[in-house]
Design an enzyme around this catalytic site. Structure first.
Site, mmCIF file in Angstrom:
data_model
loop_
_atom_site.group_PDB
_atom_site.id
_atom_site.type_symbol
_atom_site.label_atom_id
_atom_site.label_comp_id
_atom_site.label_asym_id
_atom_site.label_seq_id
_atom_site.Cartn_x
_atom_site.Cartn_y
_atom_site.Cartn_z
ATOM 1 N N THR A 42 -6.917 -3.071 -2.756
ATOM 2 C CA THR A 42 -5.962 -2.475 -3.684
ATOM 3 C C THR A 42 -4.625 -3.191 -3.649
ATOM 4 O OG1 THR A 42 -4.674 -0.448 -4.111
ATOM 5 C CG2 THR A 42 -5.382 -0.828 -1.859
ATOM 6 N N ASP A 43 -3.873 -3.086 -4.742
ATOM 7 C CA ASP A 43 -2.520 -3.658 -4.741
ATOM 8 C C ASP A 43 -1.547 -2.827 -3.905
ATOM 9 O OD1 ASP A 43 -2.324 -1.445 -6.418
ATOM 10 O OD2 ASP A 43 -1.428 -2.527 -8.098
ATOM 11 N N GLU A 44 -1.956 -1.631 -3.496
ATOM 12 C CA GLU A 44 -1.045 -0.776 -2.731
ATOM 13 C C GLU A 44 -0.733 -1.337 -1.345
ATOM 14 O OE1 GLU A 44 -1.513 3.473 -3.011
ATOM 15 O OE2 GLU A 44 -2.846 3.261 -4.741
ATOM 16 N N TYR A 101 -3.289 5.736 3.351
ATOM 17 C CA TYR A 101 -4.338 5.054 2.580
ATOM 18 C C TYR A 101 -4.095 3.552 2.522
ATOM 19 C CZ TYR A 101 -6.496 3.009 -1.549
ATOM 20 O OH TYR A 101 -7.165 2.162 -2.408
ATOM 21 N N LYS A 103 -6.252 0.330 4.177
ATOM 22 C CA LYS A 103 -6.809 -0.768 3.382
ATOM 23 C C LYS A 103 -6.226 -2.108 3.820
ATOM 24 C CE LYS A 103 -9.332 -0.732 0.414
ATOM 25 N NZ LYS A 103 -10.823 -0.862 0.416
#
Length: 345
Positions: A130-132, A155, A159
């Protein structure tokens, strides 16, 4: 190609499963069928001779070894993950166990299988992230593959950890890996507690549409079928050890996105009043990243992929799907915890 897809009954995973089978790939779908995983998501391909399902948990290493030995995949697409930011704030332990320990188990099972097969050059382990993991942007700038990691939630931290492990297994053991980091996905089969389906379903039910803060958080929105196409492109053509950012090139603030959905619903399923009247601003969540934006230059220039759907086109397709598939989403609204979280990315 025979592809082992983890999390293939989830939102993004099922889109990859459906597309891979339609392209003639053999698919083994490994899924634990937790709250967001549904067999119905892969119903269009479940009777195909190219499709097989394994009900398993990536935290169970022995079962993973058995599945690799049984199916002998040519590639792995690892999508299985806990992915809801608000849930990670409520219960971070599940995110560490699945996203960190589960990824470790997948890497080790894949590495053991790869070695046993004689380390074939064409084997691939594709880790989907993810870009998060990059944190938050200001009003300008975009995430590139070289942006330093700066996760802000349990989260995104879990990741980020899994991304680091995948790169380490490539550098240390030579495992042939590729990685992708995507922006916010939306589209058919999206679990109802996520932002886009939550807005659609709350509006249709005449319920309040809660918006964190003033709704000014900005995200780059990626239609899920565009994402599935990009993932299969990276699996096929991506350079080993390299990561690719996948974006929709569709930045919108949360409030603008929500108002667009409301206007489309006004046209397609008019209510007694404009759906925008249901919008209610609520206290922001802790650590809510201000803006995400993906620079997709690498995947566009190296692999020739770019998104085909604008956010307006994608939202219209998504709304039509939810209007036509009440039998899919109605039972999910009864599940524990669904509807209590806002679902913003």
């Amino acid at each position: 190609m025979k592809i082992l897809i983890t999390g293939g009954a989830g939102f993004i995973g099922s889109a990859v499963v459906r597309m891979a089978v339609s392209l003639g790939h053999e698919v083994v779908n490994l899924d634990a069928l937790t709250y967001a995983g549904r067999p119905e998501n892969v119903a269009p391909v479940e009777d195909s001779p190219l499709y097989a399902f394994e009900h398993a948990d990536i935290r169970d290493r022995d079962t993973l070894d058995h599945i690799f030995a049984k199916h002998s995949p040519d590639a792995v697409m690892h999508l299985a993950a806990e992915s809801h930011v608000d849930r990670s704030i409520d219960g971070p332990g599940d995110f560490v166990e699945t996203n960190v320990t589960g990824t470790y188990n997948m890497l080790e099972a894949a590495r053991a299988f790869w070695i046993k097969q004689g380390q074939p050059d064409n084997f691939r382990f594709h880790h989907i992230s993810t870009d998060e993991v990059y944190g938050s942007l200001g009003e300008s700038g975009m995430f590139t593959e070289d942006t330093p990691y700066d996760p802000r939630s349990p989260y995104s931290a879990s990741k980020a950890s899994s991304d680091h492990m995948v790169r380490a297994w490539h550098e240390t053991y030579g495992l042939p890996v590729v990685l992708t980091n995507c922006s916010n996905n939306y589209g058919p089969y999206h679990f109802p507690e996520k932002l886009v389906p939550k807005v659609i379903l709350n509006a249709l039910s005449g319920k309040e549409i809660p918006v964190y803060g003033q709704g000014l958080n900005v995200r780059d929105w990626l239609y899920v079928e565009d994402h599935a196409e990009a993932l299969l492109c990276v699996l096929d053509k991506g350079q080993l050890g390299r990561s690719y950012n996948i974006g929709g090139e569709n930045e919108r603030s949360n409030i603008d996105l929500i108002k667009t959905i409301c206007r489309l619903l006004d046209q397609k399923r008019p209510g007694t009043a404009p759906y925008e009247d249901l919008i209610a601003f609520v206290t922001d969540r802790p650590g809510h990243d201000a803006r995400y934006a993906i620079d997709p230059t690498r995947i566009r220039t190296e692999l020739g992929w770019r998104p085909s759907v604008t956010v307006e086109e994608g939202l219209e397709r998504t709304i039509d799907w939810y209007l036509e598939n009440e039998g899919w989403w109605r039972p999910l609204l009864e599940r524990e915890g669904v509807g209590t979280r806002l679902g913003h990315g």
